[in-house]
Design a protein around this motif. Structure first.
Motif, PDB file in Angstrom:
ATOM      1  N   THR A  19       4.268   1.587   4.008  1.00 39.79           N
ATOM      2  CA  THR A  19       3.121   2.438   3.715  1.00 39.79           C
ATOM      3  C   THR A  19       3.570   3.844   3.374  1.00 39.79           C
ATOM      4  OG1 THR A  19       1.667   1.139   5.131  1.00 39.79           O
ATOM      5  CG2 THR A  19       0.983   3.403   4.652  1.00 39.79           C
ATOM      6  N   ARG A  20       4.518   4.400   4.147  1.00 43.99           N
ATOM      7  CA  ARG A  20       5.019   5.754   3.885  1.00 43.99           C
ATOM      8  C   ARG A  20       5.683   5.829   2.507  1.00 43.99           C
ATOM      9  NH1 ARG A  20       4.648   9.137   8.049  1.00 43.99           N
ATOM     10  NH2 ARG A  20       6.208  10.573   7.248  1.00 43.99           N
ATOM     11  N   ILE A  21       6.447   4.794   2.152  1.00 44.30           N
ATOM     12  CA  ILE A  21       7.089   4.766   0.832  1.00 44.30           C
ATOM     13  C   ILE A  21       6.025   4.783  -0.261  1.00 44.30           C
ATOM     14  CG2 ILE A  21       8.409   3.314  -0.756  1.00 44.30           C
ATOM     15  CD1 ILE A  21      10.021   2.368   1.750  1.00 44.30           C
ATOM     16  N   GLY A  80       1.941  10.177  -4.408  1.00 44.58           N
ATOM     17  CA  GLY A  80       2.382  11.566  -4.479  1.00 44.58           C
ATOM     18  C   GLY A  80       2.173  12.396  -3.234  1.00 44.58           C
ATOM     19  N   ARG A  81       1.923  11.760  -2.108  1.00 46.36           N
ATOM     20  CA  ARG A  81       1.735  12.523  -0.874  1.00 46.36           C
ATOM     21  C   ARG A  81       3.078  13.116  -0.444  1.00 46.36           C
ATOM     22  NH1 ARG A  81      -1.573  10.166   4.068  1.00 46.36           N
ATOM     23  NH2 ARG A  81      -3.156  10.252   2.458  1.00 46.36           N
TER      24      ARG A  81
END
Length: 73
Positions: A34-36, A43-44
């Motif tokens: 999810t973080r990837i 773009g977070r």
């Protein structure tokens, strides 16, 4: 840093059995993936990877390891 565009790697050796590619505890893997996706697709601005090796230099009895900056990784 992977050679194919739009790809990433989530390391799982620490959340399961090193001889089984299917970790029993899937939540940490889902969080990593999810973080990837949040960083690379949406773009977070967030940490999504550990250090990425770039090079090393041996001088006498010292080894200097260099890692890519998060902007270059």
């Amino acid at each position: 840093m992977l050679s194919l565009p739009h790809t990433a790697m989530a390391v799982t050796i620490d959340i399961g059995d090193p001889k089984d590619v299917h970790p029993h505890n899937k939540a940490p893997l889902g969080e990593r993936l999810t973080r990837i996706a949040m960083a690379n697709v949406y773009g977070r601005k967030m940490e999504y990877s550990g250090p990425v090796y770039e090079s090393l230099k041996v001088t006498g009895n010292t080894i200097r390891v260099k890692f890519l900056t998060s902007e270059a990784a």
